[in-house]
Design an enzyme around this catalytic site. Structure first.
Site, mmCIF file in Angstrom:
data_model
loop_
_atom_site.group_PDB
_atom_site.id
_atom_site.type_symbol
_atom_site.label_atom_id
_atom_site.label_comp_id
_atom_site.label_asym_id
_atom_site.label_seq_id
_atom_site.Cartn_x
_atom_site.Cartn_y
_atom_site.Cartn_z
ATOM 1 C CB CYS A 6 -0.906 -0.032 1.232
ATOM 2 S SG CYS A 6 -1.700 1.526 1.591
ATOM 3 C CB CYS A 9 1.251 0.831 4.295
ATOM 4 S SG CYS A 9 -0.391 0.410 4.910
ATOM 5 C CG ASN A 88 -12.665 11.219 -2.609
ATOM 6 O OD1 ASN A 88 -13.715 11.846 -2.527
ATOM 7 N ND2 ASN A 88 -11.541 11.777 -3.033
ATOM 8 C CG HIS A 101 -7.009 8.834 1.814
ATOM 9 N ND1 HIS A 101 -7.122 7.604 1.195
ATOM 10 C CD2 HIS A 101 -7.338 9.754 0.873
ATOM 11 C CE1 HIS A 101 -7.493 7.776 -0.060
ATOM 12 N NE2 HIS A 101 -7.649 9.081 -0.280
ATOM 13 C CG HIS A 103 -8.980 14.131 0.506
ATOM 14 N ND1 HIS A 103 -7.943 14.320 -0.377
ATOM 15 C CD2 HIS A 103 -9.493 12.907 0.220
ATOM 16 C CE1 HIS A 103 -7.837 13.275 -1.173
ATOM 17 N NE2 HIS A 103 -8.762 12.399 -0.834
#
Ligand code: DGP
Length: 115
Positions: A6, A9, A88, A101, A103
């Site tokens: 990832c 990561c 998203n 994540h 934003h």
């Protein structure tokens, strides 16, 4: 638990450079490489999971703490005027990195439209 392949990561592990603005044992905050506003941060949990439906209860609590942390740090993050957060999820929202994540956009007057 981090994922070998990832992108985020790898950023958390320091294998890919990033502009880190904050880190603790649970979360990592860094600047988006392609900012959509004057200030654009990405907030990630250090645990790897692709999206909200895959979160454990404990990870959900960590995500809540991360959002609270942004609020507590808004002045030092340059977000005292306000900010927008967005997550998203999936193809319709054009999620491109499959590590959940948040934003965080701000540093200027944002448009009224969400998209
Ligand atoms: P999303 O489309 O919601 O999955 O957002 C992924 C974001 O990740 C996108 O705004 C660009 C950002 N991004 C992609 N690769 C990198 C990178 O290598 N470094 C940083 N700092 N941000 C990245």
């Amino acid at each position: 638990m981090l994922d070998q392949d990832c992108l985020f990561c790898k950023i958390i592990r320091g294998e890919i450079p990033s502009s880190k603005v904050y880190e603790d044992e649970e979360i990592y905050i860094f600047r988006d490489i392609s900012p959509q506003a004057k200030i654009h941060y990405l907030v990630v949990l250090k645990d790897h999971f692709a999206e909200a439906s895959l979160m454990s209860e404990e990870q959900a609590e960590t995500l809540g703490r991360a959002i609270r942390k942004i609020g507590l740090m808004k002045s030092e993050l340059g977000l005292e005027g306000g900010y927008r957060i967005a997550v998203n999820t999936g193809d319709d929202a054009c999620q491109s990195v499959h590590h959940l994540h948040v934003h965080v956009l701000g540093g200027e007057k944002l448009g009224e439209s969400m998209c």
